[in-house]
Design a protein around this motif. Sequence first.
Motif: not given
Length: 413
Positions: A235-249
């Motif tokens: 849900g986090a990467v979907y809402l933040a539009d960061r579904q590709h690559g790395f991210a930290t939630v």
Amino acid sequence: MSQPVRIAQLSCGAEYSGVQKEIEDAAHAVDAEIFFPDIKLADIKKSFTEFGLDVRSADLKLAIARARALVDGQVEADAVFIATCFRCAEAAIVRNELRRYIHENSHLPVVSYSFTERTTSGTLLTRMEALTTIARRRALLARERQEGITLGLDSGSATTKAVIMKDNEIIGTGWRPTTEVQKSADDVVALALEEAGIKMDDIQAIGCTGYGRFLIGASFKADLIQEELTVNSKGAVYLADRQHGFATVIDIGGMDNKAITVQDGIPGVFTMGGICAGASGRFLEMTAKRLGVDITELGPLAMKGFGAKVPMNSYCIVFGTQSLVNALAAGSRPEDVAAAACHSVAEQVYEQQLQEVDIKEPVIMVGGTSLIEGLVHAMGELLQTEVLVPKYSQYIGAVGSALLASGFIEKGA
């Protein structure tokens, strides 16, 4: 019936502390099996030498060799569980290094945990469930768009949330404090349906997450009942539009905290928990109450203050409350106390949870506490980066559930 998910265990002391049975019981509850990778005696010395950590424990040397066997493909596994004793500093270093090594050199999902002799299978259940979810449902977790009309429900420890989505848009929301689990769920669904202008019969699929997921999942006949680690990260990467690559939630909750490293929408390394409620949203609620303001006013108040002026100890919620009382009695300004409380919670999350994951930018904060701007600011200062807070961040579990539930429409479930 599907084959059990095979979880490789790398550990030190679990057999002697009485925790091993709890680990196996938690895995069995989610249809997974724990196994210890078989390796040759000659490989232990070689792996230990090449890894470069000068450890004394024979069990830790064995854990290092098993990790190398997994990375090199000598042993097949679906996921990895790393467990060491809470009281051992050497084990903590090895646990952290093994977690990083496996994550960087393989595609295996990893969770690390420091146990005590009182660790129970219930404590471990969500972690094991998340590991099996990633292993079994990678295709579902890769979903990037919501389709149809779906309902997402998040029955959390402090609040219950509902979201209705239609063709990749949020059209209805509902929020209530969690009192009676079922009643709170019924109330938020009614609110979301009213806002969306539709009826329950229009819903094509339902997803549930959170502490009350099994109860409300059964009552609503949900298509998806899934733990919050995978749901929230998606849900986090979907809402933040960061579904590709790395991210930290980062999700600082009312009862516990979650920190998750995500790659292309799939959780890789995650941790949850917290030593004390002083490092959670509960402490901020207590701070707001003590200052005589609503929790929604705490963030703006903290942004006006200077936390460095107020000594604050939220490592323990009891000591943290004592710090609040002492600071106010000494004449500290409310805005300085609010800023100190936000910084203290951020600092404890950094020390307790964020050491267990690799921080990859962007950093995304979600959950109800992400609306407390003083907390977000404090976390950004600690991590030396800009922290993203997407729209609807407080509904993160419900959004993730609604998004993933749409995968069941295609299957005709």
